[in-house]
Design a protein around this motif. Structure first.
Motif, PDB file in Angstrom:
ATOM      1  N   LEU A  28       0.825  -1.201   0.000  1.00  0.00           N
ATOM      2  CA  LEU A  28       0.000   0.000   0.000  1.00  0.00           C
ATOM      3  C   LEU A  28       0.868   1.263   0.000  1.00  0.00           C
ATOM      4  O   LEU A  28       0.575   2.234  -0.708  1.00  0.00           O
ATOM      5  N   GLU A  29       1.927   1.241   0.787  1.00  0.00           N
ATOM      6  CA  GLU A  29       2.852   2.383   0.816  1.00  0.00           C
ATOM      7  C   GLU A  29       3.464   2.620  -0.554  1.00  0.00           C
ATOM      8  O   GLU A  29       3.574   3.766  -1.018  1.00  0.00           O
ATOM      9  N   VAL A  32       0.938   4.209  -2.947  1.00  0.00           N
ATOM     10  CA  VAL A  32       0.797   5.645  -2.673  1.00  0.00           C
ATOM     11  C   VAL A  32       2.003   6.406  -3.219  1.00  0.00           C
ATOM     12  O   VAL A  32       1.861   7.447  -3.856  1.00  0.00           O
ATOM     13  N   ILE A  40      -8.226   1.922   0.349  1.00  0.00           N
ATOM     14  CA  ILE A  40      -7.771   0.938   1.338  1.00  0.00           C
ATOM     15  C   ILE A  40      -9.032   0.403   2.000  1.00  0.00           C
ATOM     16  O   ILE A  40      -9.634   1.065   2.847  1.00  0.00           O
ATOM     17  N   ALA A  52      -3.680   2.060   8.197  1.00  0.00           N
ATOM     18  CA  ALA A  52      -3.874   2.551   6.829  1.00  0.00           C
ATOM     19  C   ALA A  52      -3.421   4.001   6.704  1.00  0.00           C
ATOM     20  O   ALA A  52      -2.778   4.383   5.715  1.00  0.00           O
ATOM     21  N   ALA A  53      -3.733   4.820   7.709  1.00  0.00           N
ATOM     22  CA  ALA A  53      -3.351   6.231   7.674  1.00  0.00           C
ATOM     23  C   ALA A  53      -1.835   6.395   7.718  1.00  0.00           C
ATOM     24  O   ALA A  53      -1.270   7.243   7.012  1.00  0.00           O
ATOM     25  N   TYR A  56      -0.408   5.485   4.357  1.00  0.00           N
ATOM     26  CA  TYR A  56      -0.641   6.591   3.428  1.00  0.00           C
ATOM     27  C   TYR A  56       0.388   7.703   3.644  1.00  0.00           C
ATOM     28  O   TYR A  56       0.982   8.214   2.693  1.00  0.00           O
ATOM     29  N   ILE A  60       3.249   9.318   1.118  1.00  0.00           N
ATOM     30  CA  ILE A  60       3.242  10.749   0.784  1.00  0.00           C
ATOM     31  C   ILE A  60       4.588  11.387   1.130  1.00  0.00           C
ATOM     32  O   ILE A  60       5.134  12.193   0.357  1.00  0.00           O
ATOM     33  N   VAL A  74      -6.432   8.818  -2.301  1.00  0.00           N
ATOM     34  CA  VAL A  74      -6.462   7.630  -1.450  1.00  0.00           C
ATOM     35  C   VAL A  74      -7.593   7.783  -0.439  1.00  0.00           C
ATOM     36  O   VAL A  74      -7.755   8.840   0.156  1.00  0.00           O
ATOM     37  N   ALA A  76      -9.921   5.495   2.743  1.00  0.00           N
ATOM     38  CA  ALA A  76      -9.985   4.321   3.621  1.00  0.00           C
ATOM     39  C   ALA A  76     -11.452   4.014   3.865  1.00  0.00           C
ATOM     40  O   ALA A  76     -12.176   4.845   4.419  1.00  0.00           O
ATOM     41  N   LEU A 131      -6.670  12.200   4.324  1.00  0.00           N
ATOM     42  CA  LEU A 131      -7.128  10.843   4.041  1.00  0.00           C
ATOM     43  C   LEU A 131      -8.573  10.726   4.517  1.00  0.00           C
ATOM     44  O   LEU A 131      -8.847  10.742   5.716  1.00  0.00           O
TER      45      LEU A 131
END
Length: 238
Positions: A28-29, A32, A40, A52-53, A56, A60, A74, A76, A131
């Protein structure tokens, strides 16, 4: 495979859904960081949301260090309706609604705390987006009945409600007198602590539900692909 799929689609407004499993954090990273729009999905607890945050934010921050545009679409998505259905196995209707709202407020409280941190403020000052959370509704009759009451408590900044058309009229009626969700979560921690004392293991419920939802999602896509293959075959002349 996801990167290849995104390249093949060649559509800037495509949002690819990836389950928010902890073991998918590196993937996931990377998505992004590459600027691929993703949802997500299958978030069932505030711990899963926080993971998840953080994923993200790491993606970033890597983009900003490389001088890349920090604006990446992105989201969630929180399976709050599926959680209500899960709680209904052990609780009365009123308790299902109460604990589901408390779980949503716990997630939103985490969102607001994260959004006011210095690390996040640096990213947003650099042009990154907040997010946002998507509250996921469902079509099943019983959870949808819970949702009609729960939904009026989910109105909040930086959130989106996903609502099937068949439930939209009821949702609109329910929000007319609704108040915004409290940023501090109100009494969510107290309510959840009381239910936990009575035997609800929120961590295990969230972990198990996330896995089952992922399995169901895979089966749904397999059935859809099988149906498309049969339809395509029927259109091919003998």
């Amino acid at each position: 495979a996801i990167i290849t799929l995104h390249d093949q689609l060649q559509r800037p407004n495509i949002l690819i859904s990836v389950p928010g499993f902890e073991e998918f954090s590196d993937l996931l990273e990377e998505l992004v960081f590459l600027g691929i729009p993703i949802n997500i999905s299958l978030i069932c607890s505030h711990d899963q949301y926080i993971n998840a945050a953080e994923v993200y934010m790491r993606g970033i921050e890597r983009r900003m260090k490389k001088g890349l545009n920090p604006v990446v679409s992105v989201f969630a998505s929180v399976s709050i309706c599926a959680l209500a259905a899960e709680f209904s196995k052990d609780l009365s209707r009123d308790n299902v609604i109460q604990v589901s709202i408390a779980r949503a407020r716990k997630i939103y409280k985490s969102l607001r705390i994260l959004h006011t941190s210095q690390k996040w403020e640096r990213a947003y000052n650099g042009g990154a987006r907040f997010l946002k959370v998507i509250w996921i509704n469902c079509l099943d009759e019983k959870p949808a009945d819970y949702w009609a009451t729960i939904s009026r408590h989910l109105l909040a900044a930086f959130t989106i409600s996903s609502i099937p058309e068949i439930n939209l009229e009821k949702f609109i009626k329910n929000i007319q007198e609704a108040e915004p969700m409290p940023e501090n979560g109100d009494d969510c921690d107290k309510i959840l602590a009381e239910f936990q004392k009575s035997g609800l293991d929120f961590h295990n419920i969230a972990e198990n539900l996330q896995k089952r939802l992922a399995e169901l999602q895979v089966k749904t896509w397999i059935n859809l692909l099988d149906m498309l293959a049969k339809k395509s075959a029927s259109l091919i002349p003998n």
